[in-house]
Design an enzyme around this catalytic site. Structure first.
Site, short mmCIF file in Angstrom:
data_model
loop_
_atom_site.label_atom_id
_atom_site.label_comp_id
_atom_site.label_asym_id
_atom_site.label_seq_id
_atom_site.Cartn_x
_atom_site.Cartn_y
_atom_site.Cartn_z
N ARG A 145 -6.19 10.74 0.55
CA ARG A 145 -5.08 10.25 1.40
C ARG A 145 -3.84 11.11 1.17
NH1 ARG A 145 -4.23 3.84 1.37
NH2 ARG A 145 -2.21 4.60 2.06
N LYS B 279 -3.88 -4.42 -3.24
CA LYS B 279 -4.38 -5.27 -2.16
C LYS B 279 -5.80 -4.89 -1.76
CE LYS B 279 -1.01 -4.35 0.77
NZ LYS B 279 -0.19 -3.36 0.03
N ARG C 159 7.85 5.19 1.54
CA ARG C 159 7.10 3.96 1.85
C ARG C 159 7.71 2.76 1.13
NH1 ARG C 159 1.78 6.61 0.23
NH2 ARG C 159 0.80 4.55 0.16
N ARG D 84 -4.23 7.61 -7.37
CA ARG D 84 -5.15 7.39 -6.25
C ARG D 84 -5.22 8.64 -5.37
NH1 ARG D 84 -3.95 2.27 -2.45
NH2 ARG D 84 -2.55 3.62 -1.31
P1 ADP Z 1 -0.29 1.32 1.49
O1 ADP Z 1 -0.03 -0.15 1.51
O2 ADP Z 1 -0.87 1.81 0.22
O3 ADP Z 1 0.88 2.15 1.95
P2 ADP Z 1 -1.96 1.10 3.88
O4 ADP Z 1 -3.31 1.65 3.97
O5 ADP Z 1 -1.77 -0.35 4.02
O6 ADP Z 1 -1.45 1.66 2.49
O7 ADP Z 1 -1.02 1.83 4.98
C1 ADP Z 1 -0.91 3.22 5.10
C2 ADP Z 1 0.06 3.57 6.23
O8 ADP Z 1 -0.44 3.04 7.48
C3 ADP Z 1 1.48 2.96 6.11
O9 ADP Z 1 2.34 3.76 5.35
C4 ADP Z 1 1.90 2.89 7.59
O10 ADP Z 1 2.32 4.15 8.07
C5 ADP Z 1 0.60 2.55 8.31
N1 ADP Z 1 0.42 1.08 8.49
C6 ADP Z 1 -0.53 0.31 7.90
N2 ADP Z 1 -0.41 -0.98 8.28
C7 ADP Z 1 0.67 -1.03 9.11
C8 ADP Z 1 1.32 -2.08 9.81
N3 ADP Z 1 0.91 -3.35 9.72
N4 ADP Z 1 2.40 -1.76 10.57
C9 ADP Z 1 2.83 -0.49 10.68
N5 ADP Z 1 2.27 0.54 10.03
C10 ADP Z 1 1.19 0.29 9.26
#
Ligand code: ADP
Length: 193
Positions: free
Chosen positions: A134, A14, A146, A128
């Site tokens: 991260r 994404k 996750r 990554r």
């Molecule tokens: P990825 O999709 O690779 O897990 P993101 O950067 O989208 O990475 O998200 C990293 C973390 O941030 C998630 O595991 C969660 O803990 C938190 N997070 C991100 N977006 C949301 C959301 N919309 N609602 C709740 N938690 C979120």
């Protein structure tokens, strides 16, 4: 306004595709993951609260994320449209987003969902993790957590948009360019409708 959601599990590409899409379509990129990581880097109270959830692979509470999206809208009133990345991740977030957009007299045009197999996803995330800094990408247990959260809490979001006939699946394996072309084709069809 023209608003899109890029949907898909962690590691589905994404972020990579968002960077290219916002350039091509002139949209504002709204990645809740990026916004949360910025709050953590700035050591704000919101960031400190969010970090404890993120480190465990859990979702940050809906009200925190929705509040953050609302203030992002306030700060970007001039936007022609938004590309949502990593949001909404729960049905409650999807309903809140529908309401916030309604207040702005707009809606979601389409949800584009990147489909990638789980083993390929784990490989990409561990890879990554080697360079991204991260911490949630270096621990396979956190990565699996996750995915479990994704399948329990985020998959129902797809149903929400399928009911509204806005959902479109896209093959998320192949080269970055091939996937980008497939997404653009879906968007361009939507624009012509
Ligand atoms: P990825 O999709 O690779 O897990 P993101 O950067 O989208 O990475 O998200 C990293 C973390 O941030 C998630 O595991 C969660 O803990 C938190 N997070 C991100 N977006 C949301 C959301 N919309 N609602 C709740 N938690 C979120």
């Amino acid at each position: 306004m023209f608003n899109l959601i890029l949907f898909g599990p962690p590691g589905s590409g994404k972020g990579t595709q968002s960077d290219k899409l916002v350039d091509k379509y002139g949209l504002k990129h709204l990645s809740t993951g990026n916004l949360l990581r910025q709050e953590i880097a700035d050591k704000t109270p919101l960031g400190i609260e969010a970090k404890s959830f993120m480190d465990k692979g859990q979702l940050v509470p809906d009200e925190v994320v929705i509040g953050m999206v609302d203030s992002y809208f306030e700060q970007h009133k001039e936007a022609r449209g938004f590309l949502f990345d990593g949001f909404p991740r729960t049905v409650a977030q999807a309903i809140a987003l529908d309401k916030l957009l309604e207040l702005k007299k707009t809606n979601i045009a389409a949800v584009l969902a990147l489909e990638v197999g789980e083993e390929e996803l784990v490989k990409r995330l561990l890879n990554r993790g080697k360079t991204s800094g991260r911490s949630d990408d270096t621990n396979e247990e956190v990565i699996r957590k996750r995915f479990a959260v994704y399948s329990n809490e985020t998959t129902p979001v797809a149903e929400h948009y399928k009911k509204a006939k806005k959902f479109k699946s896209i093959r998320g394996e192949g080269t970055v360019g091939q996937i980008f072309d497939a997404i653009c084709e879906a968007i361009d069809k939507k624009i012509q409708q």
